[in-house]
Design an enzyme around this catalytic site. Structure first.
Site, PDB file in Angstrom:
ATOM      1  N   SER A  94       0.840  -1.208   0.000  1.00 33.93           N
ATOM      2  CA  SER A  94       0.000   0.000   0.000  1.00 33.93           C
ATOM      3  C   SER A  94       0.875   1.258   0.000  1.00 33.93           C
ATOM      4  O   SER A  94       1.989   1.237   0.518  1.00 33.93           O
ATOM      5  CB  SER A  94      -0.877  -0.024   1.257  1.00 33.93           C
ATOM      6  OG  SER A  94      -1.997   0.798   1.106  1.00 33.93           O
ATOM      7  N   PRO A  95       0.379   2.356  -0.579  1.00 34.97           N
ATOM      8  CA  PRO A  95       1.175   3.598  -0.573  1.00 34.97           C
ATOM      9  C   PRO A  95       1.496   4.060   0.841  1.00 34.97           C
ATOM     10  O   PRO A  95       0.621   4.088   1.695  1.00 34.97           O
ATOM     11  CB  PRO A  95       0.271   4.607  -1.288  1.00 34.97           C
ATOM     12  CG  PRO A  95      -1.081   3.982  -1.379  1.00 34.97           C
ATOM     13  CD  PRO A  95      -0.901   2.516  -1.276  1.00 34.97           C
ATOM     14  N   GLN A 172       1.643   6.705  -7.197  1.00 29.97           N
ATOM     15  CA  GLN A 172       0.489   7.405  -6.613  1.00 29.97           C
ATOM     16  C   GLN A 172       0.756   8.906  -6.655  1.00 29.97           C
ATOM     17  O   GLN A 172       1.722   9.385  -6.063  1.00 29.97           O
ATOM     18  CB  GLN A 172       0.233   6.978  -5.163  1.00 29.97           C
ATOM     19  CG  GLN A 172      -1.075   7.591  -4.640  1.00 29.97           C
ATOM     20  CD  GLN A 172      -1.308   7.404  -3.155  1.00 29.97           C
ATOM     21  OE1 GLN A 172      -0.506   7.847  -2.344  1.00 29.97           O
ATOM     22  NE2 GLN A 172      -2.402   6.756  -2.789  1.00 29.97           N
ATOM     23  N   TYR A 253      -7.007  15.285   1.426  1.00 27.16           N
ATOM     24  CA  TYR A 253      -6.069  16.116   0.664  1.00 27.16           C
ATOM     25  C   TYR A 253      -6.846  16.917  -0.398  1.00 27.16           C
ATOM     26  O   TYR A 253      -8.079  16.932  -0.401  1.00 27.16           O
ATOM     27  CB  TYR A 253      -4.961  15.231   0.068  1.00 27.16           C
ATOM     28  CG  TYR A 253      -4.112  14.581   1.138  1.00 27.16           C
ATOM     29  CD1 TYR A 253      -3.360  15.362   2.016  1.00 27.16           C
ATOM     30  CD2 TYR A 253      -4.093  13.198   1.304  1.00 27.16           C
ATOM     31  CE1 TYR A 253      -2.596  14.781   3.023  1.00 27.16           C
ATOM     32  CE2 TYR A 253      -3.336  12.602   2.309  1.00 27.16           C
ATOM     33  CZ  TYR A 253      -2.586  13.401   3.172  1.00 27.16           C
ATOM     34  OH  TYR A 253      -1.846  12.833   4.171  1.00 27.16           O
ATOM     35  N   ARG A 301      -7.668   6.333  -5.429  1.00 23.39           N
ATOM     36  CA  ARG A 301      -7.904   6.011  -4.012  1.00 23.39           C
ATOM     37  C   ARG A 301      -8.953   6.968  -3.469  1.00 23.39           C
ATOM     38  O   ARG A 301      -8.850   8.187  -3.641  1.00 23.39           O
ATOM     39  CB  ARG A 301      -6.618   6.114  -3.192  1.00 23.39           C
ATOM     40  CG  ARG A 301      -6.863   5.858  -1.706  1.00 23.39           C
ATOM     41  CD  ARG A 301      -5.609   5.608  -0.908  1.00 23.39           C
ATOM     42  NE  ARG A 301      -5.297   4.172  -0.867  1.00 23.39           N
ATOM     43  CZ  ARG A 301      -4.618   3.565   0.122  1.00 23.39           C
ATOM     44  NH1 ARG A 301      -4.150   4.257   1.138  1.00 23.39           N
ATOM     45  NH2 ARG A 301      -4.374   2.267   0.083  1.00 23.39           N
ATOM     46  N   ARG A 396       1.181  -1.202   6.944  1.00 21.60           N
ATOM     47  CA  ARG A 396       2.073  -1.372   8.102  1.00 21.60           C
ATOM     48  C   ARG A 396       2.780  -2.726   8.139  1.00 21.60           C
ATOM     49  O   ARG A 396       3.968  -2.777   8.481  1.00 21.60           O
ATOM     50  CB  ARG A 396       1.302  -1.096   9.394  1.00 21.60           C
ATOM     51  CG  ARG A 396       0.970   0.386   9.563  1.00 21.60           C
ATOM     52  CD  ARG A 396      -0.069   0.624  10.617  1.00 21.60           C
ATOM     53  NE  ARG A 396      -1.333  -0.011  10.261  1.00 21.60           N
ATOM     54  CZ  ARG A 396      -2.372  -0.122  11.075  1.00 21.60           C
ATOM     55  NH1 ARG A 396      -2.298   0.351  12.307  1.00 21.60           N
ATOM     56  NH2 ARG A 396      -3.483  -0.701  10.662  1.00 21.60           N
TER      57      ARG A 396
HETATM   58  C1  LIG Z   1       3.655   5.467   7.402  1.00 22.63           C
HETATM   59  C2  LIG Z   1       2.406   5.510   6.563  1.00 22.63           C
HETATM   60  C3  LIG Z   1       2.352   6.366   5.483  1.00 22.63           C
HETATM   61  C4  LIG Z   1       1.218   6.391   4.661  1.00 22.63           C
HETATM   62  N1  LIG Z   1       1.214   7.170   3.536  1.00 22.63           N
HETATM   63  C5  LIG Z   1       0.215   7.057   2.639  1.00 22.63           C
HETATM   64  C6  LIG Z   1       0.310   7.670   1.363  1.00 22.63           C
HETATM   65  O1  LIG Z   1       1.311   8.290   1.000  1.00 22.63           O
HETATM   66  N2  LIG Z   1      -0.758   7.544   0.530  1.00 22.63           N
HETATM   67  C7  LIG Z   1      -1.891   6.847   0.883  1.00 22.63           C
HETATM   68  O2  LIG Z   1      -2.825   6.768   0.104  1.00 22.63           O
HETATM   69  N3  LIG Z   1      -1.969   6.224   2.073  1.00 22.63           N
HETATM   70  C8  LIG Z   1      -0.948   6.283   2.941  1.00 22.63           C
HETATM   71  N4  LIG Z   1      -0.995   5.572   4.108  1.00 22.63           N
HETATM   72  C9  LIG Z   1      -2.165   4.716   4.402  1.00 22.63           C
HETATM   73  C10 LIG Z   1      -1.890   3.275   4.001  1.00 22.63           C
HETATM   74  O3  LIG Z   1      -1.704   3.128   2.608  1.00 22.63           O
HETATM   75  C11 LIG Z   1      -3.040   2.336   4.437  1.00 22.63           C
HETATM   76  O4  LIG Z   1      -4.214   2.724   3.769  1.00 22.63           O
HETATM   77  C12 LIG Z   1      -3.287   2.350   5.955  1.00 22.63           C
HETATM   78  O5  LIG Z   1      -2.070   2.331   6.673  1.00 22.63           O
HETATM   79  C13 LIG Z   1      -4.118   1.142   6.380  1.00 22.63           C
HETATM   80  O6  LIG Z   1      -3.472  -0.050   6.021  1.00 22.63           O
HETATM   81  P1  LIG Z   1      -2.687  -0.980   7.101  1.00 22.63           P
HETATM   82  O7  LIG Z   1      -3.691  -1.310   8.162  1.00 22.63           O
HETATM   83  O8  LIG Z   1      -2.257  -2.188   6.298  1.00 22.63           O
HETATM   84  O9  LIG Z   1      -1.535  -0.190   7.629  1.00 22.63           O
HETATM   85  C14 LIG Z   1       0.114   5.557   4.960  1.00 22.63           C
HETATM   86  C15 LIG Z   1       0.189   4.728   6.079  1.00 22.63           C
HETATM   87  C16 LIG Z   1       1.314   4.662   6.853  1.00 22.63           C
HETATM   88  C17 LIG Z   1       1.360   3.692   8.012  1.00 22.63           C
END
Ligand SMILES: Cc1cc2nc3c(=O)[nH]c(=O)nc-3n(C[C@H](O)[C@H](O)[C@H](O)COP(=O)(O)O)c2cc1C
Length: 446
Positions: A94-95, A172, A253, A301, A396
């Site tokens: 994921s991003p 992205q 955003y 997204r 994560r």
């Molecule tokens: C450190 C960090 C940075 C993130 N940066 C972005 C981002 O740049 N773009 C985005 O769409 N989501 C971002 N997210 C959200 C994640 O892509 C994801 O949707 C969210 O962490 C839930 O997924 P998880 O439970 O697997 O962590 C970020 C999450 C984390 C933890």
């Protein structure tokens, strides 16, 4: 008790929205019925009736390969096609913003970070939100795509990933809007810089929080400029060698500030009804689509809920939002949620955002990616086999384990995963050890 109540609620909702699944083939319909409470998973079903579960797995693989494969293997390893791009499996990194760039240029940290995750076996890697202009950055550490240095630095990363792995890479693209000009993530999320802040803009003059700047409501000239920055960034992405592009229209955003009524207070044709609020984000997406090759996939997204009841975006509207982007050529809806206002009341739990993906996929008949607290191979397989998403994204878990997919393959004793040849001995040992642990656990259970 809470778990029991959650299961009962999930189960009731499944029956109440049954028509969402009536187009499923019988086998998948049965799987969806059996896993409706989210308490019974893929591996639970294997324990109960291995033969039947393997029939489901074979069915899944046959569908994923246009009837070519007779494999019996976990759904997460089945390929998936978006236009001319085939991803080798359904696992996505994921991003994730790394807040480590200087002047938007990805550096050695990014080279190692993305390179490692490309080697880790996931079929598709998303970049962090890469910003289309210096003012479009969240923080001074965000990566960018607005000049030749960015193209060259991203190309180095992509060339490595393409040469050394089979992973596909999606850029992205985003603009921070009202959440821009803030500190690096670990210094304070959404907290303005101590010095050197730049002016921010949004749909309306609604600040993200009392400590953030009041954004400038965008004029039509601002919209033209931002749309053109997205077009330029897409062209640069093509030059750098990306396989796919995603528009970030979630999490409060710039583009999300138009979509959510909590931020969009405009009275012109870009505010008011959902159709009006979507007008500018759709214009940007259509312009990006026109600049990206017609055989190349694109996604968007979205935040499928603002976690604000009917005061914000709700999951029913999310289906309409997904459909609107699909009409402009989006091949995949990347279904996230929330982060669009500070008062949100999310309901967390395992796979907590997957119901929104399920709704968009099966009500809107669109390809979706689910994300949010998906962290075990069993979660991924259950979501995919039940038709709740086409891809699963993990954020994560991939921060701490770039090799999450290889580890999952070892755990599930799946041998055809794309393991770098340099690492094969490690894979074999891990698979052996995990098999022995599973056998021991089975003996102790009896
Ligand atoms: C450190 C960090 C940075 C993130 N940066 C972005 C981002 O740049 N773009 C985005 O769409 N989501 C971002 N997210 C959200 C994640 O892509 C994801 O949707 C969210 O962490 C839930 O997924 P998880 O439970 O697997 O962590 C970020 C999450 C984390 C933890």
């Amino acid at each position: 008790m809470l778990k029991l109540q959650n299961s009962a609620r999930n189960s009731t909702e499944w029956f109440e929205t049954l028509t969402r699944y009536t187009h499923f083939e019988a086998l998948q319909f049965a799987y969806s019925l059996l896993t409706r409470s989210q308490r019974i998973s893929h591996e639970n079903l294997r324990l109960r009736d291995r033969e039947w579960l393997e029939t489901v797995e074979r069915w899944f693989w046959k569908r994923a390969t246009d009837g070519k494969s007779n494999t019996t293997a976990p759904p997460m390893f089945a390929p998936f096609r978006l236009r001319d791009m085939e991803v080798m499996n359904r696992v996505t990194v994921s991003p994730m913003a790394m807040y480590s760039a200087v002047d938007g240029v990805p550096n050695d940290f990014h080279f190692v970070h993305y390179g490692e995750r490309a080697l880790g076996g996931a079929g598709l890697l998303f970049t962090e939100m890469t910003c289309v202009s210096p003012e479009g950055r969240i923080s001074p550490g965000c990566t960018g795509m607005w000049n030749a240095d960015h193209v060259a630095a991203w190309k180095r990363i992509i060339d490595f990933a393409h040469a050394q792995s089979k992973a596909k890479i999606c850029l992205q693209l985003g603009h921070s809007g009202p959440k821009g000009s803030t500190k690096l993530g670990w210094e304070g999320n959404d907290v303005p810089l101590d010095e050197g802040n730049w002016p921010v803009m949004a749909a309306s003059d609604v600040p993200w929080s009392p400590v953030n700047q009041v954004p400038k409501p965008m004029t039509r000239a601002d919209m033209d400029a931002v749309r053109d920055q997205f077009i330029a960034a897409v062209r640069m992405g093509l030059e750098a060698g990306f396989d796919m592009v995603e528009l970030h229209a979630a999490h409060g955003y710039l583009l999300a500030s138009f979509i959510t009524p909590l931020q969009n207070k405009r009275t012109d044709e870009y505010g008011g009804s959902l159709e009006n609020r979507l007008r500018f984000p759709l214009e940007v997406f259509a312009a990006m689509r026109a600049a990206w090759p017609s055989d190349g996939p694109m996604s968007v997204r979205i935040s499928a809920t603002d976690w604000a009841g009917d005061d914000g975006i709700n999951p029913d509207e999310a289906v309409l939002i997904g459909e609107a982007f699909a009409r402009e050529g989006a091949d995949l809806i990347d279904v996230s949620a929330g982060q669009s206002w500070t008062g949100q009341q999310p309901v967390y739990g395992r796979m907590f955002q997957t119901p929104f993906s399920d709704r968009i996929r099966n009500q809107g008949k669109l390809a979706t990616m689910a994300v949010g607290n998906i962290y075990e191979p069993d979660h991924a397989n259950s979501i995919l086999a039940a038709g709740r998403a086409d891809l699963v994204a993990l954020a994560r878990p991939h921060l701490i384990d770039p090799m999450w997919t290889l580890r999952a393959a070892a755990q599930l004793d799946y041998r055809d995963v794309a393991c770098p040849p340099q690492y094969l001995n490690g894979m074999a040992q891990l698979a052996r050890n995990m098999k022995r642990d599973a056998e021991m656990a089975a003996v102790l259970r009896v």
